[in-house]
Design an enzyme around this catalytic site. Sequence first.
Site, short mmCIF file in Angstrom:
data_model
loop_
_atom_site.label_atom_id
_atom_site.label_comp_id
_atom_site.label_asym_id
_atom_site.label_seq_id
_atom_site.Cartn_x
_atom_site.Cartn_y
_atom_site.Cartn_z
N GLU A 102 0.85 -1.19 0.00
CA GLU A 102 0.00 0.00 0.00
C GLU A 102 0.88 1.24 0.00
O GLU A 102 2.00 1.20 0.52
CB GLU A 102 -0.89 -0.06 1.26
CG GLU A 102 -1.82 1.08 1.48
CD GLU A 102 -2.97 1.16 0.48
OE1 GLU A 102 -2.69 1.50 -0.68
OE2 GLU A 102 -4.11 0.93 0.87
N ASP A 103 0.38 2.33 -0.56
CA ASP A 103 1.16 3.57 -0.56
C ASP A 103 1.12 4.26 0.80
O ASP A 103 2.14 4.71 1.31
CB ASP A 103 0.71 4.52 -1.67
CG ASP A 103 -0.78 4.86 -1.64
OD1 ASP A 103 -1.52 4.31 -0.80
OD2 ASP A 103 -1.22 5.67 -2.47
N ASP A 106 -3.86 5.51 6.23
CA ASP A 106 -4.41 6.74 6.78
C ASP A 106 -5.43 6.37 7.86
O ASP A 106 -5.04 6.03 8.97
CB ASP A 106 -5.02 7.55 5.62
CG ASP A 106 -5.39 8.96 5.99
OD1 ASP A 106 -4.54 9.66 6.57
OD2 ASP A 106 -6.52 9.37 5.68
N PHE A 160 -1.32 16.54 3.50
CA PHE A 160 -1.75 15.88 2.28
C PHE A 160 -0.54 15.75 1.38
O PHE A 160 0.02 16.76 0.93
CB PHE A 160 -2.89 16.63 1.57
CG PHE A 160 -3.49 15.81 0.47
CD1 PHE A 160 -4.39 14.80 0.76
CD2 PHE A 160 -3.11 16.01 -0.85
CE1 PHE A 160 -4.92 14.01 -0.25
CE2 PHE A 160 -3.64 15.23 -1.86
CZ PHE A 160 -4.54 14.23 -1.56
N ARG A 173 1.63 11.56 -9.45
CA ARG A 173 2.11 10.19 -9.18
C ARG A 173 3.56 10.00 -9.64
O ARG A 173 4.30 9.20 -9.08
CB ARG A 173 1.23 9.16 -9.89
CG ARG A 173 -0.16 9.03 -9.33
CD ARG A 173 -0.88 7.83 -9.97
NE ARG A 173 -2.30 7.84 -9.72
CZ ARG A 173 -2.88 7.40 -8.59
NH1 ARG A 173 -2.14 6.96 -7.61
NH2 ARG A 173 -4.19 7.43 -8.47
#
Length: 188
Positions: A102-103, A106, A160, A173
């Site tokens: 996963e990136d 959160d 963010f 990206r």
Amino acid sequence: MGSESDIERILYTESDISKRVSDLAAEISADLSSSGGSLVFVGVATGAFLLIADLVRRISAPITIDFIRVESYGSGTESCGEPRISCDLKLDVTGKHVVLVEDIVDTGRTLSRLISYLEKKGASSVSVCSLLDKPSRRKVEVKLVGSGKLYIGFECPDYFVVGYGMDYAELYRNLPYVGILKPEIYTK
């Protein structure tokens, strides 16, 4: 929109990321090579595509690779809270050791949904490798399956962030680093 001038500051450089991914791959290789059985790396599309590519090239054990797509953000900055699987796995994970790549973790909702889904599909264990973790935003406790372990690249402050696979409205990206997106870009 979509240029490097939209970045407030860089949090993790390309060099920082490369070093940390190498360390994670070494740790995962050491842990999983002794586990026996089939290893499946599952990238969470689209954000984890760079991480999984860099990670698996450094894994010393035989593996298979697949992708799953989950939608939870759309083009905004806040999760909708109801992650849904929009593109399923091609590989059968029954009885296999899965490393979910996963990136960013959160709220934990997407990750919890995916872990539960992989368990229902018969995975014998589910580990998670995430480039970033934002524990300050956690809403759901993440429970791994079987002998699964959690591998985290960096603990991320509550900004963010974009780059290295992560986006805002499908842009940024391709940045080779992780940077903080200027608030005026996403609050227009």
